[in-house]
Write an enzyme that holds these catalytic residues in place. Structure first.
Site, mmCIF file in Angstrom:
data_model
loop_
_atom_site.group_PDB
_atom_site.id
_atom_site.type_symbol
_atom_site.label_atom_id
_atom_site.label_comp_id
_atom_site.label_asym_id
_atom_site.label_seq_id
_atom_site.Cartn_x
_atom_site.Cartn_y
_atom_site.Cartn_z
ATOM 1 N N GLU A 61 9.256 8.922 -16.559
ATOM 2 C CA GLU A 61 7.886 9.381 -16.817
ATOM 3 C C GLU A 61 7.461 9.073 -18.256
ATOM 4 O OE1 GLU A 61 7.149 13.419 -14.621
ATOM 5 O OE2 GLU A 61 9.240 13.273 -15.201
ATOM 6 N N SER A 87 14.200 21.889 -15.368
ATOM 7 C CA SER A 87 12.952 22.589 -15.631
ATOM 8 C C SER A 87 13.282 23.904 -16.318
ATOM 9 C CB SER A 87 12.228 22.842 -14.313
ATOM 10 O OG SER A 87 11.349 23.939 -14.459
ATOM 11 N N HIS A 119 0.837 -1.219 0.000
ATOM 12 C CA HIS A 119 0.000 0.000 0.000
ATOM 13 C C HIS A 119 0.867 1.262 0.000
ATOM 14 C CE1 HIS A 119 -3.235 -2.783 1.296
ATOM 15 N NE2 HIS A 119 -2.280 -3.281 2.061
ATOM 16 N N LYS A 124 15.209 22.030 -10.120
ATOM 17 C CA LYS A 124 14.627 20.737 -10.460
ATOM 18 C C LYS A 124 15.589 19.814 -11.206
ATOM 19 C CE LYS A 124 10.544 19.834 -10.374
ATOM 20 N NZ LYS A 124 9.276 20.444 -10.669
#
Ligand code: ARG
Length: 455
Positions: free
Chosen positions: A289, A276, A155, A282
């Protein structure tokens, strides 16, 4: 005007020609088309259907066309529809009317089925190689971080300590099954369809086994109607690719999580991360992704072909031309994803201090405390209840297990004694000494057998 316009008095409308053309994408079947045609021409000569001399002219002409394509000198023509007609037209242009004999005892329907099967066979070999390299990267990463412990999750909540190597080897197993699926798909792809003609077979004394041998097929198709209209092998490849991408995607998700500030378990190499355009701090896991996103596209191609096929009467229907773009896209996506992930795994750095800290925080040894009571005679269910109350108490007190005094433990069960403090992350790992468990010795064995499999 292409030779297939036969009885028509005019050329296809320009828009129709473009709409119907597959050469903008099926050009990449050229090596298989040419290999198949050369084998076919040789067979025609062997059977006395065309003279040897002409078969030689055809084969040489085809080899020369292959060179033209490879050197970028071949002019693909959309009005010639597909790769098959483009090559045939060029052959006739080069060698004259003799070139027109190549299509004896053949149809584009069995020709395209042959080309696709040759393509998928080769791609399966490439896929198996790419999977192996990827598995090697997993094993190397596991090996290099053999002693690293981290929380195992259920979980997405810290559940029990595991070795990072154990976690990585879970993916090794997934890709082992994936490789099995591709190998299995190969069995059914390895069937030679030529000789099926347009749909019913051909009216010449051909030797199908000869062609199969020339092209390295394990067998020949048993039914001409099936052979020209079946694309199961592509669907199977795409299904196996979907599963492999699903596995890549799950790992991608872990890379995203692990490289996030909240986890901070790994540091991606700069070559595998992006910045970024607005936030200078970043370092984004775009590769992971993108793989997660591309997985959706691969599933889509599988579904697309299943839907294309579902209403088609026997035998060939032009709808089948829609099999190619999805297949090529699937192959390119899977192979590039595997390659990029191989590189990403090979360069990422594991922050062992942080994975260790994550294990030491929380109540991750709760199961081990329950097991401790069980070993002292408590039934597991009641032991579970005791430790659950102990955890609530510890949370209230703001203490981890090692910070609790013995008298605090004993408030919950008289079975607790001094040796409760010997329950550690290491003892927890060592206790999982079952086949498939995370005990260091077992993981060592699993690593050894993984390496043996790769050798
Ligand atoms: N380009 C076609 C395809 O990909 C080749 C077969 C064409 N056959 C036909 N009868 N039009 O399916």
């Amino acid at each position: 005007m292409s030779n297939i316009r036969g009885r028509f008095g005019k050329a296809a409308d320009k828009l129709v020609a473009e709409y119907a053309a597959s050469v903008p994408f099926d050009w990449r079947l050229y090596p298989y088309d040419i290999a198949g045609s050369i084998a076919h021409a040789r067979m025609l000569a062997k059977q006395g259907i065309i003279p040897d001399k002409e078969a030689k002219i055809i084969a040489d002409g085809l080899a020369a066309i292959r060179d033209e394509i490879e050197q970028g000198k071949f002019e693909f023509r959309v009005e010639l529809e597909d790769i098959h007609l483009n090559i045939e037209a060029r052959l006739i242009e080069k060698v004259g009317d003799v070139g027109g004999k190549l299509h004896t005892a053949r149809s584009r329907n069995d020709q395209v089925a042959l080309d696709l099967r040759l393509f998928v066979k080769e791609i399966i070999a490439d896929t198996l190689t790419a999977i192996k390299e990827f598995q090697r990267a997993l094993v190397n990463l596991a090996e290099a971080n053999k002693a690293v412990v981290m929380p195992g999750y259920t979980h997405l909540q810290p559940a029990q300590p595991v070795l990072l190597a154990h976690h990585l080897l879970a993916y090794f197993e997934m890709f082992r099954r994936d490789a099995d699926r591709f190998r299995d798909c190969l069995k059914r792809t390895d069937v030679m369809p030529l000789g099926s003609g347009a749909l019913s077979g051909v009216a010449y004394d051909i030797d199908r086994e000869f062609i199969a041998r020339e092209l390295g097929f394990g067998g020949i198709s048993a039914n001409s109607l099936d052979a020209v209209s079946d694309r199961d092998f592509i669907i199977e490849y795409e299904a196996a690719a979907s599963l492999a991408m699903m596995h890549i995607s799950r790992l991608a998700e872990e890379v995203v999580l692990w490289s996030s500030a909240g986890f901070d378990f790994i540091e991606l190499d700069e070559a595998y991360a992006t910045g970024s355009s607005i936030m200078p701090q970043k370092k984004n896991p775009d590769v992971a992704e993108l793989a997660r996103g591309k997985t959706g596209r691969v599933y889509g191609q599988l579904m697309a072909l299943l839907v294309v096929m579902k209403g088609l009467p026997l035998a060939y229907n032009r709808d089948l031309q829609e099999d190619k773009e999805g297949l090529f896209d699937t192959v390119d996506t899977l192979l590039s994803s595997l390659e990029v992930f191989t590189g990403m795994l090979g360069t990422l750095r594991v922050k062992a201090e942080n994975t260790r800290r994550a294990v030491e925080q929380g109540y991750i040894l709760a199961t081990d405390l329950a097991d401790y009571l069980v070993r002292k005679g408590e039934p597991f269910r009641t032991a579970h209840g005791v430790v659950a109350r102990l955890v609530s108490y510890a949370i209230e007190q703001g203490k981890w297990f090692p910070e609790l005094g013995l008298e605090e433990y004993q408030k919950f069960s008289p079975l607790f004694s001094q040796d409760v403090y010997s329950i550690t992350v290491e003892s927890s790992l060592a206790a999982r000494n079952v086949v498939g468990g995370t005990a260091p010795g077992r993981v060592e064995q699993a690593l050894a057998s993984a390496k043996k499999l790769l050798a």
